[in-house]
Design a protein around this motif. Structure first.
Motif, PDB file in Angstrom:
ATOM      1  N   UNK A  10       0.823  -1.207   0.000  1.00  0.00           N
ATOM      2  CA  UNK A  10       0.000   0.000   0.000  1.00  0.00           C
ATOM      3  C   UNK A  10       0.861   1.264   0.000  1.00  0.00           C
ATOM      4  N   UNK A  11       1.965   1.234   0.728  1.00  0.00           N
ATOM      5  CA  UNK A  11       2.874   2.388   0.742  1.00  0.00           C
ATOM      6  C   UNK A  11       3.494   2.597  -0.639  1.00  0.00           C
ATOM      7  N   UNK A  30       3.025   4.481   4.296  1.00  0.00           N
ATOM      8  CA  UNK A  30       3.003   3.428   5.315  1.00  0.00           C
ATOM      9  C   UNK A  30       1.945   3.729   6.369  1.00  0.00           C
ATOM     10  N   UNK A  31       1.882   4.988   6.795  1.00  0.00           N
ATOM     11  CA  UNK A  31       0.890   5.376   7.803  1.00  0.00           C
ATOM     12  C   UNK A  31      -0.527   5.266   7.242  1.00  0.00           C
ATOM     13  N   UNK A  33      -1.398   3.328   4.814  1.00  0.00           N
ATOM     14  CA  UNK A  33      -1.635   1.896   4.645  1.00  0.00           C
ATOM     15  C   UNK A  33      -2.059   1.239   5.945  1.00  0.00           C
ATOM     16  N   UNK A  34      -1.465   1.674   7.053  1.00  0.00           N
ATOM     17  CA  UNK A  34      -1.876   1.130   8.362  1.00  0.00           C
ATOM     18  C   UNK A  34      -3.328   1.484   8.646  1.00  0.00           C
ATOM     19  N   UNK A  35      -3.708   2.707   8.316  1.00  0.00           N
ATOM     20  CA  UNK A  35      -5.097   3.115   8.546  1.00  0.00           C
ATOM     21  C   UNK A  35      -6.054   2.276   7.691  1.00  0.00           C
ATOM     22  N   UNK A  36      -5.698   2.056   6.436  1.00  0.00           N
ATOM     23  CA  UNK A  36      -6.540   1.242   5.556  1.00  0.00           C
ATOM     24  C   UNK A  36      -6.632  -0.180   6.099  1.00  0.00           C
TER      25      UNK A  36
END
Length: 159
Positions: A10-11, A30-31, A33-36
């Protein structure tokens, strides 16, 4: 596919969409992507990913704090005319069983100034450590600190 791999993909997708290939863009991706992944947990199947990330951050912060304290202690001993070293070798009984667990634990201990992992017993149940500043009156407290500090966090992260 693991949560970390999903997050990296995702990043990278974020970097491709924004056409900005920098470390800053990777961090933002990256951040995001973590939320997704957080909201897509049931679909993607990554419930432990966030728990492990928190444990990794906790281990990193603990290690940074221990490095700071150990560096200050060694620096103080070097600067002052009196040496406060009381070196010794102690054995730490291990709960860690796999090669990865023992290796990571031994390397984190060795990374900290004033301590050095020497050897693991043949049955892999005891880790021998050289410590520069050891209180001979309370060896059990030194063992408890290492087990409660380093070993507990390593085992939480890897198990």
């Amino acid at each position: 596919m693991s949560g970390f791999l999903w997050n990296i993909l995702l990043a990278l997708a974020w970097m491709g969409l924004t056409e900005e290939f920098t470390a800053r863009s990777l961090a933002i991706g990256f951040i995001l992507g973590m939320a997704v992944l957080f909201f897509a947990r049931p679909v993607v199947g990554t419930p432990q990913y966030f728990t492990k990330m928190v444990q990794l951050i906790e281990l990193a912060l603990f290690l940074a704090w221990e490095l700071l304290l150990a560096n200050l202690r060694v620096a103080y001993d070097v600067v002052t005319p009196t040496h406060y070293m009381k070196p010794g070798v102690i054995g730490i009984p291990l709960e860690a069983r796999t090669d990865l667990e023992i290796t990571l634990l031994a390397n984190l201990i060795t990374l900290t100034p004033g301590t050095l992992s020497l050897d693991v017993s043949a049955d892999r149940r005891v880790l021998y450590i050289h410590i520069m500043y050891i209180d001979y009156d309370d060896l059990d407290e030194v063992r408890r600190q290492i087990k409660a500090g380093y070993e507990r966090r390593v085992l939480q992260l890897l198990r």
